[in-house]
Design a protein around this motif. Structure first.
Motif, short mmCIF file in Angstrom:
data_model
loop_
_atom_site.label_atom_id
_atom_site.label_comp_id
_atom_site.label_asym_id
_atom_site.label_seq_id
_atom_site.Cartn_x
_atom_site.Cartn_y
_atom_site.Cartn_z
N THR A 142 26.97 71.91 -40.64
CA THR A 142 25.87 71.64 -41.29
C THR A 142 24.80 71.24 -40.47
OG1 THR A 142 26.87 69.24 -41.55
CG2 THR A 142 27.21 70.75 -43.45
N LYS A 143 23.41 71.24 -40.96
CA LYS A 143 22.31 71.10 -40.11
C LYS A 143 22.37 69.22 -39.71
CE LYS A 143 19.82 74.49 -42.80
NZ LYS A 143 18.98 74.61 -43.88
N THR A 144 22.92 68.47 -40.44
CA THR A 144 23.03 67.09 -40.43
C THR A 144 24.46 66.65 -40.78
OG1 THR A 144 22.30 66.67 -42.46
CG2 THR A 144 20.51 67.00 -40.74
N PRO A 145 24.75 65.41 -40.20
CA PRO A 145 26.28 65.02 -40.73
C PRO A 145 26.41 65.14 -42.25
CG PRO A 145 25.07 63.86 -38.87
CD PRO A 145 24.09 64.54 -39.46
N PHE A 146 27.38 65.30 -42.60
CA PHE A 146 27.72 65.58 -43.98
C PHE A 146 29.05 65.16 -44.40
CE2 PHE A 146 26.09 68.94 -47.30
CZ PHE A 146 26.28 68.08 -48.34
N PRO A 147 29.37 63.74 -44.47
CA PRO A 147 30.82 63.09 -44.65
C PRO A 147 31.15 63.33 -46.01
CG PRO A 147 28.82 61.51 -44.48
CD PRO A 147 28.21 62.74 -44.04
N VAL A 465 21.08 59.24 -46.97
CA VAL A 465 22.22 59.02 -47.76
C VAL A 465 23.02 59.97 -47.24
CG1 VAL A 465 23.06 59.16 -50.17
CG2 VAL A 465 21.14 57.81 -49.69
N GLN A 466 23.08 61.42 -47.24
CA GLN A 466 23.85 62.27 -47.06
C GLN A 466 24.57 62.33 -45.73
OE1 GLN A 466 22.51 66.67 -47.41
NE2 GLN A 466 23.28 66.79 -45.29
N ALA A 467 24.07 61.57 -44.62
CA ALA A 467 24.76 61.39 -43.43
C ALA A 467 25.33 60.19 -43.25
CB ALA A 467 23.50 61.56 -42.41
N GLU A 468 24.99 59.14 -43.81
CA GLU A 468 25.44 57.71 -43.56
C GLU A 468 27.02 57.32 -44.05
OE1 GLU A 468 25.84 54.43 -42.28
OE2 GLU A 468 23.71 54.95 -42.12
N THR A 469 27.57 56.87 -43.13
CA THR A 469 28.99 56.68 -43.56
C THR A 469 29.20 55.21 -43.87
OG1 THR A 469 29.46 56.19 -41.22
CG2 THR A 469 29.79 58.29 -41.99
N ASP A 470 28.44 54.27 -43.24
CA ASP A 470 28.72 52.87 -43.71
C ASP A 470 28.45 52.31 -45.22
OD1 ASP A 470 27.52 49.90 -44.27
OD2 ASP A 470 28.44 49.76 -42.52
N THR A 472 27.86 50.26 -47.32
CA THR A 472 26.87 49.16 -47.77
C THR A 472 25.54 49.78 -47.51
OG1 THR A 472 28.48 47.53 -47.45
CG2 THR A 472 26.11 46.83 -47.29
N LYS A 473 25.24 50.25 -46.25
CA LYS A 473 24.18 50.87 -46.02
C LYS A 473 23.63 51.93 -46.79
CE LYS A 473 24.04 49.88 -41.02
NZ LYS A 473 24.17 50.15 -39.51
N ARG A 474 24.73 52.94 -47.07
CA ARG A 474 24.40 53.95 -47.79
C ARG A 474 24.00 53.47 -49.35
NH1 ARG A 474 27.32 57.93 -51.17
NH2 ARG A 474 26.67 59.98 -50.29
N ASN A 475 24.86 52.57 -49.97
CA ASN A 475 24.29 52.16 -51.21
C ASN A 475 23.01 51.53 -51.37
OD1 ASN A 475 25.56 52.10 -53.92
ND2 ASN A 475 25.52 49.81 -53.64
N GLY A 476 22.79 50.96 -50.07
CA GLY A 476 21.33 50.35 -50.07
C GLY A 476 20.41 51.40 -50.28
N MET A 477 20.35 52.51 -49.38
CA MET A 477 19.50 53.58 -49.42
C MET A 477 19.53 54.22 -50.79
SD MET A 477 20.54 55.44 -45.85
CE MET A 477 20.46 54.59 -44.45
#
Length: 526
Positions: A142-147, A465-470, A472-477
Motif C-alpha cells: 500500500t502507499k501508506t501503512p494500512f493496518p 486514521v488509516q495508518a494509525e495503530t494506537d 486512543t489516538k486513532r479514535n481521537g482522529m
C-alpha cells in the motif's frame, strides 16, 4: 459370476443412491423487495448485490457468524512491513468451471477493481501493487501503512482471470451507462453456490456447489431468489408459504408475521445509516428553481434543511419506532462511533431564519431523488422529509423510483439532493470517511460522496486514521473528522434502520447486523 453379481449389486445400489439424492431436492425460496442489479461482483458496491453475489464469489478474508474475520480464499495473512501484507492462499480450490484458483486470479481481481466501470475503487484506492510471490502467495503493498487492510478486502470478491478473458469480461461494466457484459448475467466463482439461472428482476436460481472446498451448513440443494417489490404481496407470500424467507418485513406487519402460526419475524439492529446528500460542487443546482447559483454551497441552507427535518416524528409515524436517529454517518457497532455526539435540534423557526439569511426568504424548489425498493420505508421517509421542508417554504419534487434506475442515476451524480444508505463493510469508521466524506479523486476516494463535499482537513485526518495503530489516538482522529464534517453540515444524517426478516418456522438461519444473507447458513425442514 459371483464377482459380476457383486458389481451389478453395487451398481444398482449406487443408482438407487443417486435417485434418492435426486428425490431429496431441498429448495429454499428467498424474496426481497429488490434485485441484485448484476452478477458482476465489482460492478456495484451495494450491500444487497454484494450479499447475493457473495454466495457465488468469495474474498480472501471473510466473516464469521459474529462478523469477526475468517479465513476464506486466504488461509492466513500477516503484515511483513508497515505497507506490505502477505496472504497465503488456500490450495485445492476450484472455480465452478473447474479452473484452479491461484495467485494470478488474485492479482487480476484486485486490478479489475481499479478499472473504469468498477464500483469497488474505494476499497483498493491506496494499493500501490499486488504481486504474485508464487502460485499460492501474494503480497499487497500500500502507499501508506494500512493496518485494517484485511477488513477492507472482505467484500472484494475473487474472479477467474481465465474465465473473464475468455468471456470478454476483463473489466466490470459501468452501471451508470447501462451497458452489460457476460459477467452481468453469468457467474463463475469459488463459493458454495453456483448460479443456475438468471432472469433479472424476475428470478435467480442457485444450486449447491458439490466441489466446494469448505463446509456448507445447509441442507438445501437449491435456492430460488425472487424480487417482490410490493410490501403486501411479499408479506402475503410468506404467510401463505409461497416463500420461506423475506426481507424486509414492513414495520407495520411485524406483529402480523409473528402472530401467524407458521412464520416469525427476526428483528435486530442494523449497521446501516440512512442519510441525505446535497450537491456542493456545481455552480448551478440541478433540477431547481434557483438559476445561476447553487444554494447548497451555502452552509446556512444545508443547516436549514437539517433543522427542518423532524427525525423523531419520522421515527414515530413512518418507522413505528424501528429506527435510531443519528448524528453521524456511522452508528453503534461501528468502530469509531461517537455515542455522545448529538444531532442539531429540530427547529422550524431557526431553519426559516437560516434560509432567509442565506437569501431565500421564500424558499425555493428542488428535486429529491429516492429509491422506493431499497431501504425500509425509503419512499415514505422521503415523503415525510418533503412535508417537513414544505414548512420552511421549500418545495420538493420527489422522484422515487426502483433501485434499478435510481442507483445508476445518482452514481453518475445526476442529482442535487438524494437519499443513500451505508453500511461500512469494514465495520470501521475509516470506510465511511474514505468513501462518503473524502474529497473526490479519480482513484476511488470519495467514490460515494455523490454531493462532492470536500474539506482538506477531513482528508488529512482520514489518511492518518488509516495508518494509525494506537487505538486512543486513532479514535481521537476519527472524532475530529466527524466533528469537522458535522460542523460543515457535509451530509444530513437520518437514522439507523432496524432489521426485520420474515422467516418460515421451518427455516433456521443466521441474521447478521450488516443485513447480508449467506445461504450456506440457511436450512429448512419439510
Amino acid at each position: 459370476m459371483k464377482f459380476n453379481l457383486q458389481v451389478l449389486s453395487l451398481a444398482a445400489a449406487l443408482a438407487l443412491g443417486a435417485s434418492g439424492v435426486a428425490a431429496q431436492t431441498v429448495t429454499i425460496r428467498v424474496a426481497n423487495q429488490g434485485d441484485a442489479l448484476s452478477m458482476d461482483p465489482h460492478s456495484l458496491n451495494e450491500s444487497l448485490q454484494l450479499s447475493v453475489t457473495g454466495n457465488v464469489y468469495e474474498p480472501l478474508v471473510g466473516r464469521n457468524k459474529d462478523l469477526s474475520l475468517a479465513p476464506m480464499l486466504a488461509t492466513s495473512w500477516k503484515q511483513t512491513s508497515p505497507t506490505v501484507w502477505r496472504f497465503e492462499l488456500r490450495k485445492g480450490v476450484q472455480f465452478h468451471d473447474g479452473t484452479p484458483f491461484t495467485a494470478d486470479d488474485v492479482v487480476f481481481s484486485f486490478a479489475r477493481t481499479q478499472v473504469d466501470g468498477s464500483d469497488m475503487k474505494s476499497y483498493t484506492n491506496d494499493f500501490k501493487e499486488v504481486r504474485k510471490i508464487n502460485d499460492h502467495t501474494v503480497e499487497i503493498e500500500t502507499k501508506t501503512p494500512f493496518p485494517i487492510l484485511p477488513d477492507v478486502v472482505s467484500l472484494v470478491y475473487m474472479m477467474s482471470k481465465k474465465w473473464c478473458e475468455t468471456n470478454q469480461a476483463t473489466g466490470p461494466v459501468d452501471r451508470r451507462k447501462g451497458i452489460e457484459n457476460a459477467a452481468s448475467f453469468r457467474a463463475n466463482g469459488t463459493g458454495p453456490w453456483r448460479l443456475r439461472e438468471r432472469q433479472p428482476n424476475v428470478r435467480t436460481a442457485f444450486t449447491r456447489n458439490g466441489n466446494y472446498w469448505g463446509k456448507i451448513e445447509s441442507n438445501a440443494t437449491d435456492v430460488i431468489y425472487t424480487p417482490i417489490g410490493n410490501d403486501a404481496t411479499r408479506v402475503a407470500a410468506l404467510l401463505s408459504g409461497e416463500i420461506d424467507v423475506m426481507e424486509p418485513v414492513p414495520v407495520q406487519d411485524i406483529e402480523r408475521v409473528n402472530s401467524n402460526p407458521n412464520t416469525r419475524a427476526i428483528t435486530g439492529p442494523e449497521l446501516r445509516t440512512i442519510f441525505l446528500g446535497m450537491d456542493q460542487k456545481r455552480d448551478e443546482l440541478l433540477y431547481s428553481s434557483v438559476k445561476g447559483k447553487n444554494p447548497f454551497k451555502d452552509k446556512r441552507v444545508r443547516q436549514a434543511f437539517y433543522q427542518a427535518i423532524d427525525i423523531e416524528g419520522i421515527k414515530k409515524t413512518v418507522m413505528r419506532g424501528a429506527s435510531n436517529p443519528s448524528a453521524l454517518l456511522v452508528g453503534p457497532g461501528i468502530n469509531g462511533f461517537q455515542a455522545d455526539m448529538k444531532r442539531l435540534p429540530y427547529d422550524v423557526e431557526a431553519a426559516k431564519k437560516l434560509l432567509a439569511d442565506a437569501g431565500y426568504p421564500n424558499g425555493f424548489e428542488v428535486a429529491m431523488n429516492c429509491p422506493n425498493d431499497r431501504y425500509v420505508n425509503d419512499a415514505r421517509i422521503c415523503q415525510a422529509v418533503a412535508a417537513n421542508l414544505a414548512r420552511i417554504n421549500v418545495k420538493i419534487n420527489l422522484q422515487a423510483e426502483t433501485k434499478g434506475t435510481y442507483f445508476p442515476k445518482i452514481l453518475r451524480r445526476d442529482t442535487g439532493f438524494y437519499m443513500l444508505g451505508w453500511t461500512p463493510s469494514t465495520y470501521d469508521a475509516h470506510n465511511a470517511l474514505n468513501a462518503l466524506m473524502a474529497c473526490v479523486d479519480d482513484k476511488g476516494a470519495g467514490q460515494f460522496n455523490l454531493g462532492s463535499y470536500c474539506n482538506p482537513k477531513v482528508d488529512e485526518l482520514t489518511k492518518k486514521v488509516q495508518a494509525e495503530t494506537d487505538k486512543t489516538k486513532r479514535n481521537g482522529m476519527i472524532r475530529e473528522a466527524f466533528e469537522l464534517h458535522a460542523a460543515d453540515i457535509g451530509h444530513i444524517p437520518l437514522h439507523q434502520q432496524s432489521l426485520a426478516w420474515g422467516v418460515s418456522k421451518k427455516v433456521q438461519l443466521v441474521q447478521l447486523a450488516d443485513n447480508s444473507m449467506p445461504f450456506k447458513w440457511m436450512s429448512i425442514t419439510k
